[in-house]
Design a protein around this motif. Structure first.
Motif, PDB file in Angstrom:
ATOM      1  N   LEU A 158       0.815  -1.217   0.000  1.00  0.00           N
ATOM      2  CA  LEU A 158       0.000   0.000   0.000  1.00  0.00           C
ATOM      3  C   LEU A 158       0.852   1.272   0.000  1.00  0.00           C
ATOM      4  O   LEU A 158       1.940   1.302   0.556  1.00  0.00           O
ATOM      5  CB  LEU A 158      -0.915  -0.006   1.226  1.00  0.00           C
ATOM      6  CG  LEU A 158      -1.887  -1.186   1.294  1.00  0.00           C
ATOM      7  CD1 LEU A 158      -2.549  -1.258   2.668  1.00  0.00           C
ATOM      8  CD2 LEU A 158      -2.941  -1.078   0.205  1.00  0.00           C
ATOM      9  N   GLN A 159       0.308   2.295  -0.649  1.00  0.00           N
ATOM     10  CA  GLN A 159       0.909   3.638  -0.654  1.00  0.00           C
ATOM     11  C   GLN A 159       2.350   3.637  -1.171  1.00  0.00           C
ATOM     12  O   GLN A 159       3.243   4.280  -0.621  1.00  0.00           O
ATOM     13  CB  GLN A 159       0.842   4.249   0.757  1.00  0.00           C
ATOM     14  CG  GLN A 159      -0.563   4.483   1.276  1.00  0.00           C
ATOM     15  CD  GLN A 159      -1.349   5.479   0.430  1.00  0.00           C
ATOM     16  OE1 GLN A 159      -0.767   6.328  -0.275  1.00  0.00           O
ATOM     17  NE2 GLN A 159      -2.669   5.398   0.493  1.00  0.00           N
ATOM     18  N   GLY A 160       2.560   2.942  -2.293  1.00  0.00           N
ATOM     19  CA  GLY A 160       3.893   2.856  -2.861  1.00  0.00           C
ATOM     20  C   GLY A 160       4.480   4.194  -3.254  1.00  0.00           C
ATOM     21  O   GLY A 160       5.689   4.425  -3.104  1.00  0.00           O
ATOM     22  N   GLY A 161       3.644   5.095  -3.775  1.00  0.00           N
ATOM     23  CA  GLY A 161       4.145   6.415  -4.161  1.00  0.00           C
ATOM     24  C   GLY A 161       4.603   7.210  -2.955  1.00  0.00           C
ATOM     25  O   GLY A 161       5.688   7.816  -2.962  1.00  0.00           O
ATOM     26  N   TYR A 162       3.788   7.222  -1.923  1.00  0.00           N
ATOM     27  CA  TYR A 162       4.133   7.949  -0.698  1.00  0.00           C
ATOM     28  C   TYR A 162       5.447   7.441  -0.122  1.00  0.00           C
ATOM     29  O   TYR A 162       6.342   8.219   0.210  1.00  0.00           O
ATOM     30  CB  TYR A 162       3.006   7.784   0.322  1.00  0.00           C
ATOM     31  CG  TYR A 162       3.348   8.288   1.708  1.00  0.00           C
ATOM     32  CD1 TYR A 162       3.208   9.635   2.026  1.00  0.00           C
ATOM     33  CD2 TYR A 162       3.814   7.422   2.702  1.00  0.00           C
ATOM     34  CE1 TYR A 162       3.523  10.102   3.291  1.00  0.00           C
ATOM     35  CE2 TYR A 162       4.121   7.880   3.964  1.00  0.00           C
ATOM     36  CZ  TYR A 162       3.978   9.224   4.253  1.00  0.00           C
ATOM     37  OH  TYR A 162       4.300   9.697   5.520  1.00  0.00           O
ATOM     38  N   TRP A 163       5.590   6.122  -0.014  1.00  0.00           N
ATOM     39  CA  TRP A 163       6.784   5.576   0.622  1.00  0.00           C
ATOM     40  C   TRP A 163       8.036   5.794  -0.212  1.00  0.00           C
ATOM     41  O   TRP A 163       9.136   5.951   0.336  1.00  0.00           O
ATOM     42  CB  TRP A 163       6.589   4.092   0.916  1.00  0.00           C
ATOM     43  CG  TRP A 163       5.667   3.836   2.067  1.00  0.00           C
ATOM     44  CD1 TRP A 163       4.466   3.204   2.036  1.00  0.00           C
ATOM     45  CD2 TRP A 163       5.882   4.220   3.437  1.00  0.00           C
ATOM     46  NE1 TRP A 163       3.904   3.176   3.284  1.00  0.00           N
ATOM     47  CE2 TRP A 163       4.751   3.787   4.171  1.00  0.00           C
ATOM     48  CE3 TRP A 163       6.900   4.892   4.110  1.00  0.00           C
ATOM     49  CZ2 TRP A 163       4.623   3.998   5.544  1.00  0.00           C
ATOM     50  CZ3 TRP A 163       6.775   5.099   5.478  1.00  0.00           C
ATOM     51  CH2 TRP A 163       5.659   4.655   6.175  1.00  0.00           C
ATOM     52  N   SER A 164       7.909   5.849  -1.528  1.00  0.00           N
ATOM     53  CA  SER A 164       9.093   6.134  -2.341  1.00  0.00           C
ATOM     54  C   SER A 164       9.625   7.532  -2.043  1.00  0.00           C
ATOM     55  O   SER A 164      10.841   7.746  -2.021  1.00  0.00           O
ATOM     56  CB  SER A 164       8.766   5.991  -3.830  1.00  0.00           C
ATOM     57  OG  SER A 164       7.927   7.029  -4.289  1.00  0.00           O
ATOM     58  N   LEU A 165       8.727   8.471  -1.788  1.00  0.00           N
ATOM     59  CA  LEU A 165       9.158   9.832  -1.448  1.00  0.00           C
ATOM     60  C   LEU A 165       9.751   9.880  -0.050  1.00  0.00           C
ATOM     61  O   LEU A 165      10.777  10.538   0.187  1.00  0.00           O
ATOM     62  CB  LEU A 165       7.974  10.794  -1.559  1.00  0.00           C
ATOM     63  CG  LEU A 165       7.310  10.898  -2.942  1.00  0.00           C
ATOM     64  CD1 LEU A 165       6.154  11.884  -2.901  1.00  0.00           C
ATOM     65  CD2 LEU A 165       8.326  11.313  -4.001  1.00  0.00           C
ATOM     66  N   VAL A 166       9.129   9.200   0.887  1.00  0.00           N
ATOM     67  CA  VAL A 166       9.643   9.157   2.259  1.00  0.00           C
ATOM     68  C   VAL A 166      11.042   8.550   2.287  1.00  0.00           C
ATOM     69  O   VAL A 166      11.918   8.995   3.053  1.00  0.00           O
ATOM     70  CB  VAL A 166       8.686   8.352   3.166  1.00  0.00           C
ATOM     71  CG1 VAL A 166       9.322   8.088   4.529  1.00  0.00           C
ATOM     72  CG2 VAL A 166       7.366   9.106   3.345  1.00  0.00           C
ATOM     73  N   MET A 167      11.286   7.570   1.449  1.00  0.00           N
ATOM     74  CA  MET A 167      12.580   6.898   1.400  1.00  0.00           C
ATOM     75  C   MET A 167      13.590   7.626   0.525  1.00  0.00           C
ATOM     76  O   MET A 167      14.651   7.088   0.204  1.00  0.00           O
ATOM     77  CB  MET A 167      12.392   5.461   0.895  1.00  0.00           C
ATOM     78  CG  MET A 167      11.509   4.585   1.774  1.00  0.00           C
ATOM     79  SD  MET A 167      12.146   4.422   3.467  1.00  0.00           S
ATOM     80  CE  MET A 167      13.592   3.410   3.169  1.00  0.00           C
ATOM     81  N   ALA A 168      13.261   8.878   0.141  1.00  0.00           N
ATOM     82  CA  ALA A 168      14.147   9.676  -0.719  1.00  0.00           C
ATOM     83  C   ALA A 168      14.473   8.928  -2.012  1.00  0.00           C
ATOM     84  O   ALA A 168      15.610   8.936  -2.494  1.00  0.00           O
ATOM     85  CB  ALA A 168      15.417  10.064   0.026  1.00  0.00           C
ATOM     86  N   ASP A 169      13.458   8.298  -2.579  1.00  0.00           N
ATOM     87  CA  ASP A 169      13.616   7.472  -3.769  1.00  0.00           C
ATOM     88  C   ASP A 169      12.581   7.893  -4.812  1.00  0.00           C
ATOM     89  O   ASP A 169      11.865   7.058  -5.371  1.00  0.00           O
ATOM     90  CB  ASP A 169      13.434   5.992  -3.376  1.00  0.00           C
ATOM     91  CG  ASP A 169      13.792   5.039  -4.495  1.00  0.00           C
ATOM     92  OD1 ASP A 169      14.553   5.439  -5.400  1.00  0.00           O
ATOM     93  OD2 ASP A 169      13.303   3.886  -4.466  1.00  0.00           O
ATOM     94  N   ALA A 170      12.510   9.190  -5.068  1.00  0.00           N
ATOM     95  CA  ALA A 170      11.492   9.730  -5.972  1.00  0.00           C
ATOM     96  C   ALA A 170      11.608   9.162  -7.381  1.00  0.00           C
ATOM     97  O   ALA A 170      10.634   9.158  -8.136  1.00  0.00           O
ATOM     98  CB  ALA A 170      11.586  11.252  -6.021  1.00  0.00           C
ATOM     99  N   GLU A 171      12.800   8.659  -7.767  1.00  0.00           N
ATOM    100  CA  GLU A 171      12.924   8.061  -9.092  1.00  0.00           C
ATOM    101  C   GLU A 171      12.078   6.814  -9.236  1.00  0.00           C
ATOM    102  O   GLU A 171      11.834   6.358 -10.349  1.00  0.00           O
ATOM    103  CB  GLU A 171      14.391   7.693  -9.359  1.00  0.00           C
ATOM    104  CG  GLU A 171      15.227   8.921  -9.586  1.00  0.00           C
ATOM    105  CD  GLU A 171      16.510   8.851  -8.798  1.00  0.00           C
ATOM    106  OE1 GLU A 171      16.821   7.789  -8.258  1.00  0.00           O
ATOM    107  OE2 GLU A 171      17.167   9.869  -8.724  1.00  0.00           O
ATOM    108  N   ASN A 172      11.670   6.247  -8.111  1.00  0.00           N
ATOM    109  CA  ASN A 172      10.809   5.066  -8.138  1.00  0.00           C
ATOM    110  C   ASN A 172       9.388   5.385  -7.681  1.00  0.00           C
ATOM    111  O   ASN A 172       8.711   4.540  -7.095  1.00  0.00           O
ATOM    112  CB  ASN A 172      11.406   3.947  -7.294  1.00  0.00           C
ATOM    113  CG  ASN A 172      12.516   3.218  -8.023  1.00  0.00           C
ATOM    114  OD1 ASN A 172      12.383   2.913  -9.211  1.00  0.00           O
ATOM    115  ND2 ASN A 172      13.622   2.959  -7.347  1.00  0.00           N
ATOM    116  N   PHE A 173       8.962   6.606  -7.965  1.00  0.00           N
ATOM    117  CA  PHE A 173       7.545   6.949  -7.806  1.00  0.00           C
ATOM    118  C   PHE A 173       6.866   6.543  -9.110  1.00  0.00           C
ATOM    119  O   PHE A 173       7.208   7.047 -10.178  1.00  0.00           O
ATOM    120  CB  PHE A 173       7.373   8.452  -7.568  1.00  0.00           C
ATOM    121  CG  PHE A 173       5.944   8.874  -7.343  1.00  0.00           C
ATOM    122  CD1 PHE A 173       5.490   9.160  -6.061  1.00  0.00           C
ATOM    123  CD2 PHE A 173       5.055   8.999  -8.404  1.00  0.00           C
ATOM    124  CE1 PHE A 173       4.174   9.558  -5.850  1.00  0.00           C
ATOM    125  CE2 PHE A 173       3.737   9.388  -8.197  1.00  0.00           C
ATOM    126  CZ  PHE A 173       3.302   9.675  -6.907  1.00  0.00           C
ATOM    127  N   GLY A 174       5.933   5.612  -9.021  1.00  0.00           N
ATOM    128  CA  GLY A 174       5.290   5.173 -10.251  1.00  0.00           C
ATOM    129  C   GLY A 174       4.336   4.029 -10.028  1.00  0.00           C
ATOM    130  O   GLY A 174       3.784   3.869  -8.930  1.00  0.00           O
TER     131      GLY A 174
END
Length: 260
Positions: A158-174
């Motif tokens: 759940l909430q894969g986009g949110y967690w990618s940002l929290v983990m400083a991994d915005a390249e894997n927002f998708g």
């Protein structure tokens, strides 16, 4: 969205009611006009909470429930941004009453398998549904695909986009389209779509953005399925399942980092 040839195959789309699944349904109809939408009833909150508490404990579960409630009622403040996303990607979240729809109590019910036997789809696509049990999957003869609002395998659940940002991994927002197995988003990855969210996006709009931007890869995967050309990708990346953030985590990341 790129123009594609109209297909005559029957496609089944299993959803729970909501604007994000309907966005996918309307996109699928543009290429597969013979689709059939199967709607399952949402799981009761009481059952959901009890199962989550058995897995994570009551403190985490109640904290996550608080975030879900805040997120639900917070959507009324993000209608302008949601409209911008829909316009940008030419997406339509409205229910199309001309599409054949069948209601079932659950995707793991005998009713669901009876509906599939009647429809005999070339492929089944899941969008925003509960997990299918192994026995149900074994009884389905066609390929089963899932649209997941997150990049697999790093952001399953759940909430894969949110967690990618929290983990400083915005390249894997998708988002990901993958084959379905008995695990949580663990089936073979077919396509992925990476997106750059706006600073105005929040947990209330991340899933809509991920969905609206990914209708193209959904159609690509469905076409591969009906033509017998499914080719899972080999991805070497850490695998992790995520849940809703508890309210204290959500507030902390929002206040200190601007990630809401």
């Amino acid at each position: 969205m790129a123009e594609r040839d109209i297909r005559t195959e029957t496609v089944a789309v299993l959803i729970q009611p909501g604007p994000n699944p309907e966005t996918v349904v309307n996109a699928v109809k543009t290429v597969f006009p013979n689709l059939v939408v199967i709607e399952e009833q949402p799981e009761s909150k009481k059952l959901f909470i009890r199962r989550r508490a058995r897995k994570l404990g009551w403190v985490q579960t109640l904290g996550q429930l608080a975030t879900m409630i805040v997120s639900k009622y917070g959507k009324r403040f993000t209608t302008k941004r949601a409209a911008e996303i829909l316009e940008e990607f030419g997406a339509n979240p409205l229910v199309d009453s001309t599409i054949r729809r069948v209601a079932v109590p659950s995707a793991d019910s005998p009713d669901f398998l009876k509906v599939l036997a009647d429809i005999q789809p070339a492929v089944l696509l899941l969008v925003s549904t509960r997990m299918l049990k192994a026995g149900t999957l074994d009884a389905i003869s066609c390929p089963v695909l899932n649209f997941h609002a997150g990049i697999n395998p790093q952001y399953r659940g759940l909430q894969g986009g949110y967690w990618s940002l929290v983990m400083a991994d915005a390249e894997n927002f998708g988002a990901t389209v993958h084959l379905v197995d008995a695990g949580v988003d663990t089936g073979g990855v077919l396509y992925q779509q990476r997106i750059r969210p706006s600073k105005r996006d929040t947990m209330q709009t991340y899933p809509l953005l991920q969905t609206a931007a990914s209708t193209g890869i959904i159609l690509d995967a469905l076409q591969d399925a009906v033509t017998g050309n499914l080719k899972p990708l080999k991805i070497a990346a850490p695998s992790r399942q995520w849940y809703h953030p508890p309210i204290w985590t959500w507030l902390w990341n929002g206040v200190t980092r601007g990630i809401w």
